[in-house]
Design a protein around this motif. Structure first.
Motif, PDB file in Angstrom:
ATOM      1  N   ARG A  35       2.265  14.720   2.367  1.00 59.07           N
ATOM      2  CA  ARG A  35       2.562  15.249   1.220  1.00 59.07           C
ATOM      3  C   ARG A  35       2.124  16.835   1.009  1.00 59.07           C
ATOM      4  O   ARG A  35       2.555  17.634   0.158  1.00 59.07           O
ATOM      5  CB  ARG A  35       1.833  14.567  -0.040  1.00 59.07           C
ATOM      6  CG  ARG A  35       2.448  13.184  -0.203  1.00 59.07           C
ATOM      7  CD  ARG A  35       1.660  12.249  -1.049  1.00 59.07           C
ATOM      8  NE  ARG A  35       2.433  11.002  -1.434  1.00 59.07           N
ATOM      9  CZ  ARG A  35       1.763   9.799  -1.664  1.00 59.07           C
ATOM     10  NH1 ARG A  35       0.389   9.694  -1.865  1.00 59.07           N
ATOM     11  NH2 ARG A  35       2.347   8.550  -1.758  1.00 59.07           N
ATOM     12  N   VAL A  76      -0.046   9.921   5.078  1.00 54.08           N
ATOM     13  CA  VAL A  76       0.684  10.184   3.869  1.00 54.08           C
ATOM     14  C   VAL A  76       0.355  11.141   3.019  1.00 54.08           C
ATOM     15  O   VAL A  76       1.095  12.198   2.748  1.00 54.08           O
ATOM     16  CB  VAL A  76       0.847   8.630   2.953  1.00 54.08           C
ATOM     17  CG1 VAL A  76       1.459   9.065   1.776  1.00 54.08           C
ATOM     18  CG2 VAL A  76       1.355   7.548   3.858  1.00 54.08           C
ATOM     19  N   GLU A  77      -0.961  11.397   2.955  1.00 49.75           N
ATOM     20  CA  GLU A  77      -1.666  12.425   2.104  1.00 49.75           C
ATOM     21  C   GLU A  77      -1.177  13.834   2.948  1.00 49.75           C
ATOM     22  O   GLU A  77      -0.949  14.695   2.226  1.00 49.75           O
ATOM     23  CB  GLU A  77      -2.997  12.421   1.732  1.00 49.75           C
ATOM     24  CG  GLU A  77      -3.508  13.469   0.802  1.00 49.75           C
ATOM     25  CD  GLU A  77      -2.884  13.667  -0.319  1.00 49.75           C
ATOM     26  OE1 GLU A  77      -2.846  14.520  -1.015  1.00 49.75           O
ATOM     27  OE2 GLU A  77      -2.669  12.358  -0.777  1.00 49.75           O
ATOM     28  N   ALA A 113       0.749  -1.228   0.092  1.00 51.91           N
ATOM     29  CA  ALA A 113      -0.054   0.065  -0.084  1.00 51.91           C
ATOM     30  C   ALA A 113       0.788   1.309  -0.008  1.00 51.91           C
ATOM     31  O   ALA A 113       0.161   2.398   0.115  1.00 51.91           O
ATOM     32  CB  ALA A 113      -0.927   0.032   1.282  1.00 51.91           C
ATOM     33  N   GLU A 114       2.237   1.199   0.079  1.00 51.96           N
ATOM     34  CA  GLU A 114       3.087   2.290  -0.140  1.00 51.96           C
ATOM     35  C   GLU A 114       2.852   3.105   1.280  1.00 51.96           C
ATOM     36  O   GLU A 114       3.029   4.343   1.244  1.00 51.96           O
ATOM     37  CB  GLU A 114       3.058   3.246  -0.999  1.00 51.96           C
ATOM     38  CG  GLU A 114       3.198   2.219  -2.569  1.00 51.96           C
ATOM     39  CD  GLU A 114       3.246   3.154  -3.645  1.00 51.96           C
ATOM     40  OE1 GLU A 114       2.923   4.159  -3.790  1.00 51.96           O
ATOM     41  OE2 GLU A 114       3.437   2.660  -4.902  1.00 51.96           O
ATOM     42  N   LEU A 115       3.005   2.196   2.371  1.00 49.09           N
ATOM     43  CA  LEU A 115       2.650   2.860   3.521  1.00 49.09           C
ATOM     44  C   LEU A 115       3.928   2.714   4.376  1.00 49.09           C
ATOM     45  O   LEU A 115       4.767   1.915   4.081  1.00 49.09           O
ATOM     46  CB  LEU A 115       1.554   2.484   4.446  1.00 49.09           C
ATOM     47  CG  LEU A 115       0.141   2.685   3.879  1.00 49.09           C
ATOM     48  CD1 LEU A 115      -0.824   1.840   4.708  1.00 49.09           C
ATOM     49  CD2 LEU A 115      -0.215   4.176   4.066  1.00 49.09           C
ATOM     50  N   ASN A 133      -1.683   5.591   8.135  1.00 46.31           N
ATOM     51  CA  ASN A 133      -2.390   5.345   6.951  1.00 46.31           C
ATOM     52  C   ASN A 133      -2.386   5.987   5.871  1.00 46.31           C
ATOM     53  O   ASN A 133      -1.624   7.177   5.770  1.00 46.31           O
ATOM     54  CB  ASN A 133      -4.048   5.165   7.489  1.00 46.31           C
ATOM     55  CG  ASN A 133      -4.400   6.438   8.066  1.00 46.31           C
ATOM     56  OD1 ASN A 133      -3.905   7.602   7.662  1.00 46.31           O
ATOM     57  ND2 ASN A 133      -5.638   6.516   8.682  1.00 46.31           N
ATOM     58  N   HIS A 134      -3.240   6.241   4.827  1.00 45.64           N
ATOM     59  CA  HIS A 134      -2.998   6.856   3.798  1.00 45.64           C
ATOM     60  C   HIS A 134      -3.299   8.408   4.072  1.00 45.64           C
ATOM     61  O   HIS A 134      -2.797   9.266   3.145  1.00 45.64           O
ATOM     62  CB  HIS A 134      -4.160   6.454   2.734  1.00 45.64           C
ATOM     63  CG  HIS A 134      -3.609   5.235   2.105  1.00 45.64           C
ATOM     64  ND1 HIS A 134      -2.815   5.197   1.199  1.00 45.64           N
ATOM     65  CD2 HIS A 134      -4.126   3.866   2.029  1.00 45.64           C
ATOM     66  CE1 HIS A 134      -2.681   3.864   0.767  1.00 45.64           C
ATOM     67  NE2 HIS A 134      -3.302   2.843   1.436  1.00 45.64           N
ATOM     68  N   LYS A 135      -4.114   8.665   5.088  1.00 46.34           N
ATOM     69  CA  LYS A 135      -4.561  10.172   5.335  1.00 46.34           C
ATOM     70  C   LYS A 135      -3.177  10.887   5.730  1.00 46.34           C
ATOM     71  O   LYS A 135      -2.794  11.910   5.711  1.00 46.34           O
ATOM     72  CB  LYS A 135      -5.533  10.246   6.439  1.00 46.34           C
ATOM     73  CG  LYS A 135      -6.889   9.869   5.887  1.00 46.34           C
ATOM     74  CD  LYS A 135      -7.956   9.915   6.949  1.00 46.34           C
ATOM     75  CE  LYS A 135      -9.460   9.707   6.646  1.00 46.34           C
ATOM     76  NZ  LYS A 135     -10.387   9.925   7.545  1.00 46.34           N
TER      77      LYS A 135
END
Length: 133
Positions: free
Chosen positions: A36, A32-33, A8-10, A28-30
């Motif tokens: 960014r 990571v975002e 998942a690229e975490l 989690n993805h949040k």
């Protein structure tokens, strides 16, 4: 779990131990975002040498609002001359949204070292208080 996070690229989990307990932080993805989107933020180097990037809020806050938040943070630090609960701090700022309070006030002040927890080993304790550093 490690394979799924990698796919998942975490980022890998972060571990820390306190006395006999082990804490794992999974991002989690949040997160990571959020990282960014931190390009507009700023970095600080702490005494232990690690760097943290801070942002005053999510997107969409203009300079006047950022200054207002900073002014309120300054007043909150003064208010914390004696240990205060999160509830007391929110009442002082006349805020009702706990998520907004933590994101815009509490966490930035903790991360920059302007306030500190009275029980650093128990950050989620119901008896936790915050005091000016």
């Amino acid at each position: 779990m490690f394979r799924e996070m990698s796919e998942a690229e975490l980022p890998e989990p972060e571990y820390r131990t306190v006395e006999f307990m082990v804490f794992a932080t999974l991002k989690n993805h949040k997160w990571v975002e959020y990282q960014r989107n931190m390009m507009d933020g700023h970095q600080e180097t702490h005494q232990d040498g690690h760097q943290e990037t801070h942002q005053d809020n999510q997107q969409g806050i203009n300079e006047e609002s950022k200054q207002s938040i900073q002014d309120r943070r300054d007043k909150l630090v003064i208010f914390c001359n004696q240990p205060r609960s999160q509830k007391e701090m929110m009442q002082f700022l006349n805020l009702k949204d706990r998520v907004n309070f933590r994101r815009n006030y509490l966490m930035p002040l903790l991360e920059t070292g302007r306030i500190e927890r009275t029980m650093p080993d128990k950050p989620t304790s119901k008896n936790q208080r915050y005091v000016k550093a």
